[in-house]
Motif scaffolding. Structure first.
Motif, PDB file in Angstrom:
ATOM      1  N   MET A   1      76.404   9.418  42.005  1.00 24.28           N
ATOM      2  CA  MET A   1      77.085  10.193  43.165  1.00 24.28           C
ATOM      3  C   MET A   1      76.625  11.557  43.544  1.00 24.28           C
ATOM      4  O   MET A   1      76.001  12.060  42.699  1.00 24.28           O
ATOM      5  N   PHE A   2      76.788  11.979  44.647  1.00 23.81           N
ATOM      6  CA  PHE A   2      76.334  13.275  45.221  1.00 23.81           C
ATOM      7  C   PHE A   2      74.841  13.507  45.440  1.00 23.81           C
ATOM      8  O   PHE A   2      74.355  14.651  45.555  1.00 23.81           O
TER       9      PHE A   2
ATOM     10  N   LEU B   1      67.262   8.655  44.558  1.00 21.02           N
ATOM     11  CA  LEU B   1      67.762   9.962  44.790  1.00 21.02           C
ATOM     12  C   LEU B   1      68.684  10.575  43.474  1.00 21.02           C
ATOM     13  O   LEU B   1      68.975   9.855  42.839  1.00 21.02           O
ATOM     14  N   THR B   2      68.440  11.862  43.186  1.00 20.80           N
ATOM     15  CA  THR B   2      69.030  12.358  42.088  1.00 20.80           C
ATOM     16  C   THR B   2      69.871  13.419  42.955  1.00 20.80           C
ATOM     17  O   THR B   2      69.574  13.942  44.066  1.00 20.80           O
ATOM     18  N   ALA B   3      70.986  14.026  42.220  1.00 20.52           N
ATOM     19  CA  ALA B   3      71.766  14.956  42.597  1.00 20.52           C
ATOM     20  C   ALA B   3      71.392  16.168  41.670  1.00 20.52           C
ATOM     21  O   ALA B   3      70.567  16.271  41.139  1.00 20.52           O
TER      22      ALA B   3
ATOM     23  N   ASP C   1      67.974  18.184  38.171  1.00 18.40           N
ATOM     24  CA  ASP C   1      68.092  16.913  38.565  1.00 18.40           C
ATOM     25  C   ASP C   1      68.929  16.044  37.888  1.00 18.40           C
ATOM     26  O   ASP C   1      68.933  16.010  36.464  1.00 18.40           O
ATOM     27  N   ALA C   2      70.054  15.526  38.577  1.00 17.43           N
ATOM     28  CA  ALA C   2      70.950  14.579  37.738  1.00 17.43           C
ATOM     29  C   ALA C   2      70.615  13.204  38.216  1.00 17.43           C
ATOM     30  O   ALA C   2      71.034  12.961  39.569  1.00 17.43           O
ATOM     31  N   ALA C   3      70.557  12.290  37.335  1.00 16.43           N
ATOM     32  CA  ALA C   3      70.500  10.867  37.605  1.00 16.43           C
ATOM     33  C   ALA C   3      71.793  10.363  37.123  1.00 16.43           C
ATOM     34  O   ALA C   3      71.843   9.051  37.432  1.00 16.43           O
ATOM     35  N   PHE C   4      72.734  10.932  36.797  1.00 17.37           N
ATOM     36  CA  PHE C   4      73.796  10.333  36.332  1.00 17.37           C
ATOM     37  C   PHE C   4      75.158  11.023  36.936  1.00 17.37           C
ATOM     38  O   PHE C   4      75.053  12.227  37.576  1.00 17.37           O
ATOM     39  N   HIS C   5      76.343  10.568  37.009  1.00 14.20           N
ATOM     40  CA  HIS C   5      77.690  11.162  37.377  1.00 14.20           C
ATOM     41  C   HIS C   5      78.561  10.774  35.979  1.00 14.20           C
ATOM     42  O   HIS C   5      78.537   9.685  35.588  1.00 14.20           O
TER      43      HIS C   5
END
Length: 192
Positions: free
Chosen positions: A18-19, A142-144, A152-156
């Motif tokens: 997400m995001f 994509l990452t958030a 870089d965020a690969a999770f939510h």
């Protein structure tokens, strides 16, 4: 249709947490196809009501008219003559049937762009994205931005536990959840 007519068919996947901007990237590709005067069909699942029925919308506010459907099997019936690109948002809502549907559309010569969550709120692979990525000609992962550290965020993650925690989708108030319910997280901060 001859073999040459089918040569342009392909499946493209846009995946991430997400995001991450998945819908923004989908809208960008659709817009480019429209500028090139290609026939376009944009499809969303009826569970995505962020901006009301008949629109795909990103968390940042980008919107585009779409057709809302309940099941993947409805998508081929929406493809009108002259359509060259089919864009499908929120692929995770369609389940495993989406794989066969979009593969068959690509086999007929259409460019099919599918965007969706690659992981659940608890970090598991989110079907049908892994299957779609395995049969796609191109994958954009994509990452958030991590809400804790900015990496870089690969999770939510889901911010509050709910009675439906076993439900990977767990829509909030009958719609796709947003920043009030979820945050993007990097690997280091996904557990808390």
């Amino acid at each position: 249709m001859t073999a040459d007519d089918r040569s342009g068919g392909r499946l493209e996947v846009i995946a991430g947490p997400m995001f991450a901007g998945k819908t923004e990237e989908l809208v960008r590709r659709v817009h480019r196809a429209q500028v090139a005067r290609r026939g376009v069909l944009v499809v969303a699942h009826e569970l995505d009501t962020r901006s009301g029925p008949g629109r795909v919308a990103s968390h940042s506010g980008l919107e585009m008219p779409s057709r809302s459907v309940r099941d993947a099997e409805e998508i081929p019936g929406l493809v009108a003559e002259g359509t060259e690109l089919v864009a499908v948002d929120e692929a995770q809502f369609f389940g495993p049937d989406l794989v066969g549907v979009v593969t068959a559309l690509a086999d007929t010569g259409l460019v099919v762009v599918v965007a969706g969550l690659s992981v659940t709120f608890d970090g598991r692979a989110f079907a049908p994205l892994p299957e779609l990525m395995s049969v796609a000609e191109s994958v954009t992962k994509l990452t958030a931005v991590c809400a804790v550290c900015g990496r870089d965020a690969a999770f939510h993650v889901r911010l509050e536990a709910t009675p439906a925690d076993d439900d990977a989708l767990a829509p909030t108030s009958g719609h796709v959840g947003g920043s009030e319910s979820y945050e993007a997280r990097c690997r280091q901060h996904r557990a808390g």
